[in-house]
Design a protein around this motif. Structure first.
Motif, PDB file in Angstrom:
ATOM      1  N   ARG A  84      -8.868   2.075  -0.934  1.00 32.22           N
ATOM      2  CA  ARG A  84      -8.492   2.841   0.254  1.00 32.22           C
ATOM      3  C   ARG A  84      -8.402   1.868   1.416  1.00 32.22           C
ATOM      4  O   ARG A  84      -9.187   0.922   1.504  1.00 32.22           O
ATOM      5  CB  ARG A  84      -9.564   3.894   0.557  1.00 32.22           C
ATOM      6  CG  ARG A  84      -9.524   5.082  -0.412  1.00 32.22           C
ATOM      7  CD  ARG A  84     -10.596   6.110  -0.068  1.00 32.22           C
ATOM      8  NE  ARG A  84     -11.932   5.537  -0.175  1.00 32.22           N
ATOM      9  CZ  ARG A  84     -12.803   5.433   0.816  1.00 32.22           C
ATOM     10  NH1 ARG A  84     -12.517   5.879   2.028  1.00 32.22           N
ATOM     11  NH2 ARG A  84     -13.997   4.904   0.632  1.00 32.22           N
ATOM     12  N   ALA A  85      -7.425   2.106   2.296  1.00 28.79           N
ATOM     13  CA  ALA A  85      -7.182   1.098   3.333  1.00 28.79           C
ATOM     14  C   ALA A  85      -6.663   1.735   4.612  1.00 28.79           C
ATOM     15  O   ALA A  85      -6.045   2.799   4.591  1.00 28.79           O
ATOM     16  CB  ALA A  85      -6.170   0.083   2.829  1.00 28.79           C
ATOM     17  N   VAL A 117      -4.775  -5.215   7.472  1.00 29.47           N
ATOM     18  CA  VAL A 117      -5.161  -4.170   6.527  1.00 29.47           C
ATOM     19  C   VAL A 117      -6.666  -4.306   6.298  1.00 29.47           C
ATOM     20  O   VAL A 117      -7.146  -5.371   5.900  1.00 29.47           O
ATOM     21  CB  VAL A 117      -4.390  -4.313   5.194  1.00 29.47           C
ATOM     22  CG1 VAL A 117      -4.884  -3.291   4.177  1.00 29.47           C
ATOM     23  CG2 VAL A 117      -2.889  -4.150   5.434  1.00 29.47           C
ATOM     24  N   GLU A 173      -9.824  -2.699   4.224  1.00 28.91           N
ATOM     25  CA  GLU A 173      -9.943  -1.819   3.069  1.00 28.91           C
ATOM     26  C   GLU A 173     -11.329  -1.800   2.466  1.00 28.91           C
ATOM     27  O   GLU A 173     -12.184  -2.626   2.769  1.00 28.91           O
ATOM     28  CB  GLU A 173      -8.893  -2.167   2.017  1.00 28.91           C
ATOM     29  CG  GLU A 173      -9.064  -3.502   1.352  1.00 28.91           C
ATOM     30  CD  GLU A 173      -7.976  -3.778   0.317  1.00 28.91           C
ATOM     31  OE1 GLU A 173      -6.831  -3.337   0.499  1.00 28.91           O
ATOM     32  OE2 GLU A 173      -8.296  -4.451  -0.674  1.00 28.91           O
ATOM     33  N   GLU A 174     -11.507  -0.864   1.617  1.00 26.48           N
ATOM     34  CA  GLU A 174     -12.740  -0.643   0.875  1.00 26.48           C
ATOM     35  C   GLU A 174     -13.016  -1.860  -0.024  1.00 26.48           C
ATOM     36  O   GLU A 174     -12.092  -2.425  -0.606  1.00 26.48           O
ATOM     37  CB  GLU A 174     -12.501   0.638   0.060  1.00 26.48           C
ATOM     38  CG  GLU A 174     -13.154   0.781  -1.238  1.00 26.48           C
ATOM     39  CD  GLU A 174     -12.542   1.943  -2.037  1.00 26.48           C
ATOM     40  OE1 GLU A 174     -13.335   2.624  -2.672  1.00 26.48           O
ATOM     41  OE2 GLU A 174     -11.312   2.155  -2.059  1.00 26.48           O
ATOM     42  N   LYS A 226       0.837  -1.208   0.000  1.00 24.86           N
ATOM     43  CA  LYS A 226       0.000   0.000   0.000  1.00 24.86           C
ATOM     44  C   LYS A 226       0.873   1.259   0.000  1.00 24.86           C
ATOM     45  O   LYS A 226       0.562   2.245  -0.665  1.00 24.86           O
ATOM     46  CB  LYS A 226      -0.916   0.010   1.221  1.00 24.86           C
ATOM     47  CG  LYS A 226      -2.058  -0.990   1.154  1.00 24.86           C
ATOM     48  CD  LYS A 226      -3.135  -0.541   0.172  1.00 24.86           C
ATOM     49  CE  LYS A 226      -4.302  -1.507   0.165  1.00 24.86           C
ATOM     50  NZ  LYS A 226      -5.184  -1.319  -0.996  1.00 24.86           N
TER      51      LYS A 226
END
Ligand code: AMP
Ligand code: GLY
Length: 431
Positions: free
Chosen positions: A119-120, A173, A175-176, A107
């Motif tokens: 996004r994360a 992580v 995320e989206e 990322k």
């Protein structure tokens, strides 16, 4: 050229298969290999994650090139150890392999290179994880930061499951969620020049219709008749080149195989993950169509000479690979079961289909038995996807492994789409 391939899955069998067809290859070795690679390459026992052992083996067989297949040896620095012994290695350094070894690091690289991705948030406490889950809402995407052999990612509507998975990870992580079809694109690079292969699609879920748990991959096909012909160029310009450039800028150039896993969302393409090696099972389908001899390509990447390498040549046809998995895969695969019918594939379905071995070995009586979760990768080529798919499934039907399972819908949507509307711009959501 004497080549040593490290690893023992279907990807390594596919690599050995392609290398064995290259007239420049005089000797092929595979360590540790499996029952299938042993038919093409001299097997050697080795601890694939021990750099000193692999380098010593490479010196002993006087290898001109070592090809490191799986991620764990790369992350452990096996390619570095081979290079330190003065032998060219295809595969990134341990530092560069972090692009797969740590999702948080990947990322960071993408952010620096302005590569589009989900996004994360990177979280280290349960509170942070809860906040991130709350911020994105369902469906939740929760990824273990480190290597997890295909089991580190949970995508779920269930908040409690998402929280429970986050709590098993030291660093996570979140995320989206990305919708849209997934594409795998591999690029061979020497750290400067980037040569994309042809895109493929993988099927990650265990069961038909994308049901069941995530796996290492249950099948793949190439090419993608539904994809925009400019897709490869777009990924090259927006993802692969900027990433390779950023790794070089950091002083940790990435050489070897950079695998971009992408989602083609309604808002454009997004990177789902990077891997630092050939993907499995996509490699089985992609290499089946590569006409350029493989050894020269991999050696040019290992020796920094890709800029002078001629353009790749591809077959116009299609390739499909179907994974036969052991009973209980992916949760708790059963091993040690005899596999029958392999000779029938060779006799009845050749030249269209062949069996690549993943988790197999020969037992004391010389029988081929299962030795892992993904056992075989049955691969077939044909003039189009429909024919390649039909040949692959004819061959699958000849293989007998007690309790095994496979998906019956690999490349089905794409093959229908290709037949119905050859130039349809619409991308079916498959895989
Ligand atoms: P990864 O190991 O990161 O490739 O994740 C394994 C699989 O989980 C991917 O191939 C996707 O099918 C799914 N996945 C990962 N990240 C996302 C995301 N952000 N949105 C939707 N699905 C995802
Ligand atoms: N096909 C997914 C992987 O190789 O990670």
């Amino acid at each position: 050229m004497r080549i040593l391939v490290i690893g023992g899955g279907a990807r390594e069998h596919a690599l050995c298969h392609a290398l064995s067809l290259d007239p420049a290859v005089s000797e092929l070795h595979c360590a540790p290999g499996n029952a299938g690679t042993a038919e093409l390459a001299t097997p050697h026992p080795v601890d694939a994650e021990n750099g000193a052992e692999v380098a010593a083996l490479a010196a002993r067989v006087a290898a001109d090139l070592v090809v490191v297949g799986p991620e764990a040896p790369l992350v452990a620095g096996v390619a570095d150890a081979v290079r330190a012994a003065g032998i060219p290695a295809f595969g990134p350094s341990a530092e560069a392999a972090r692009i797969e070894g740590s999702k948080a690091f990947a990322k960071e690289v993408m952010a620096a290179a302005a590569v589009p991705t989900a996004r994360a948030y990177v979280c280290t406490t349960a509170e942070e994880a809860d906040e991130a889950l709350d911020a994105f809402g369902p469906p939740y995407v929760v990824k273990d930061d480190g290597l997890a052999a295909g089991k580190g990612v949970v995508v779920t509507e269930d908040l409690e499951r998402a929280r429970a998975h986050a709590r098993t990870c030291r660093r996570v992580v979140i995320e989206e969620f990305l919708d849209g079809p997934e594409v795998s694109l591999f690029a061979v690079t020497d750290g400067e020049t980037v040569v994309p292969l042809q895109p493929a699609q993988d099927f990650k879920r265990a069961h038909d219709g994308d049901e069941g748990p995530n796996t290492g991959g249950m099948g793949a096909y190439s090419p993608l008749p539904w994809a925009d012909p400019k897709l490869t160029d777009e990924i090259l310009e927006t993802v692969l080149r900027p990433t390779v450039e950023e790794m070089r800028r950091r002083g940790t150039p990435f050489s070897g195989l950079l695998y971009a896993g992408l989602a083609l969302t309604s808002r454009g393409l997004r990177v789902v993950e990077f891997n630092a090696r050939f993907g499995d099972p996509e490699t089985q389908a992609v290499l089946a169509r590569l006409r350029t001899p493989l050894a020269g390509l991999l050696r040019a990447a290992a020796t920094g000479e890709l800029a002078e390498f001629p353009p790749l040549r591809w077959s116009e046809g299609a390739a499909v690979t179907v994974v036969i998995a052991a009973e209980g895969y992916p949760a708790a695969p059963r091993t040690g079961d005899p596999i029958e019918g392999l000779d029938e594939v060779a006799e009845h379905d050749a030249p269209g289909a062949y069996v690549l071995h993943a988790g197999t070995r020969r037992d004391d009586e010389g029988r081929v038995v299962s030795a892992g979760g993904r056992v075989l990768s049955v691969t077939a080529t044909g003039p189009g996807l429909a024919e390649a798919r039909a040949r692959a499934y004819r061959a699958v039907a000849r293989v007998r492994l007690d309790g095994s399972h496979h998906r019956t819908d690999i490349a089905a949507g794409a093959s229908d789409a290709a037949a119905d509307t050859p130039s349809s711009p619409q991308s079916p959501t498959i895989g």
